[in-house]
Design an enzyme around this catalytic site. Sequence first.
Site, PDB file in Angstrom:
ATOM      1  N   TRP A 190      16.702 -14.837  -7.416  1.00 18.64           N
ATOM      2  CA  TRP A 190      16.232 -13.328  -7.689  1.00 18.64           C
ATOM      3  C   TRP A 190      17.355 -12.619  -8.551  1.00 18.64           C
ATOM      4  CZ3 TRP A 190      13.208 -10.260  -3.392  1.00 18.64           C
ATOM      5  CH2 TRP A 190      12.292 -10.945  -3.063  1.00 18.64           C
ATOM      6  N   ASN A 191      18.596 -12.917  -8.367  1.00 17.19           N
ATOM      7  CA  ASN A 191      19.662 -12.177  -9.343  1.00 17.19           C
ATOM      8  C   ASN A 191      19.220 -12.904 -11.047  1.00 17.19           C
ATOM      9  OD1 ASN A 191      22.525 -12.895  -7.251  1.00 17.19           O
ATOM     10  ND2 ASN A 191      21.298 -10.665  -7.901  1.00 17.19           N
TER      11      ASN A 191
ATOM     12  N   ARG B  42      22.954 -14.402   1.493  1.00 19.63           N
ATOM     13  CA  ARG B  42      23.654 -14.983   0.396  1.00 19.63           C
ATOM     14  C   ARG B  42      25.048 -14.331   0.499  1.00 19.63           C
ATOM     15  NH1 ARG B  42      20.103 -10.431  -0.145  1.00 19.63           N
ATOM     16  NH2 ARG B  42      20.623  -8.676  -1.138  1.00 19.63           N
TER      17      ARG B  42
ATOM     18  N   ARG C 249      31.605  -9.938  -4.424  1.00 20.32           N
ATOM     19  CA  ARG C 249      30.248 -10.116  -4.282  1.00 20.32           C
ATOM     20  C   ARG C 249      29.855 -11.440  -4.192  1.00 20.32           C
ATOM     21  NH1 ARG C 249      26.086  -9.293  -9.557  1.00 20.32           N
ATOM     22  NH2 ARG C 249      24.040  -9.225  -8.278  1.00 20.32           N
ATOM     23  N   HIS C 250      28.478 -11.686  -3.626  1.00 19.43           N
ATOM     24  CA  HIS C 250      28.143 -12.906  -3.228  1.00 19.43           C
ATOM     25  C   HIS C 250      27.845 -13.859  -4.381  1.00 19.43           C
ATOM     26  CE1 HIS C 250      24.093 -11.582  -4.654  1.00 19.43           C
ATOM     27  NE2 HIS C 250      24.280 -10.436  -3.833  1.00 19.43           N
TER      28      HIS C 250
ATOM     29  N   THR D 152      21.630 -15.975  -7.128  1.00 25.54           N
ATOM     30  CA  THR D 152      20.414 -16.286  -6.042  1.00 25.54           C
ATOM     31  C   THR D 152      19.354 -16.432  -7.300  1.00 25.54           C
ATOM     32  OG1 THR D 152      19.754 -14.110  -5.846  1.00 25.54           O
ATOM     33  CG2 THR D 152      21.215 -14.941  -4.419  1.00 25.54           C
TER      34      THR D 152
ATOM     35  N   GLU E 200      23.400  -4.905   1.356  1.00 23.60           N
ATOM     36  CA  GLU E 200      23.034  -4.235   0.094  1.00 23.60           C
ATOM     37  C   GLU E 200      22.339  -2.874   0.659  1.00 23.60           C
ATOM     38  OE1 GLU E 200      23.670  -3.131  -2.656  1.00 23.60           O
ATOM     39  OE2 GLU E 200      23.077  -4.723  -3.929  1.00 23.60           O
TER      40      GLU E 200
END
EC number: 5.4.2.12
Length: 208
Positions: free
Chosen positions: A23-24, A67, A17-18, A21, A91
């Site tokens: 937003w995460n 990302r 997984r990246h 961010t 995604e």
Amino acid sequence: MTSGAVDLAGTRLIIWRHGNTDWNAGNRFQGQLDIPLNELGRAQAQSAAAVLAELHPDAIVTSDLQRAAHTAAALAERTGLTAHRDARLRERHFGAWEGLTREEIQERSPAGFEAWRLGQPLVADGIERAEDLLKRAHEGLVAAAERAPGGTVVVATHGGTARWAIAAMLGWPEEVIAGIGVLGNCHWSELRFYPRTGWRLTAHNRFA
């Protein structure tokens, strides 16, 4: 599940997984919006890349969203490999939910949010159908594996896609996907291909 065209015996897939961010950090749905890594995410990518480089990967494949691509680039720099981009590893497209926080989605679409939380089918708000996500995730991972049959392939992707891709490769029904723990940022899972049994999950949610 296999492609049936290439002998994949001994192949190891690292599904990565990246990094983090903004937003995460804010519990905001990114979907296919092209959100960049933040400072923490870039640091996570470097730390994870140092560990993954020790696995001596033979190929790197990444989602084309930045990302994931920038996460993969950290490993590419350490190994000298090219990170090949594949839009099938993006995604899930979350339609009208993209850009919203979990709280906002729960307020605007309580039934849909509850269905998503429980891993039930989603058919509203322009969200990508589960069967379409399963199909493309499976195709993307098989294509990645076929870049280095018998070797180690690192695939940089997204939290949701990773869960669905793992289920697709193992032939698990859609109903069990909600029971697969979501990868942390820059964590990875490992699949190995055995001639007699096919793909097996041999590690999950690792960072070091």
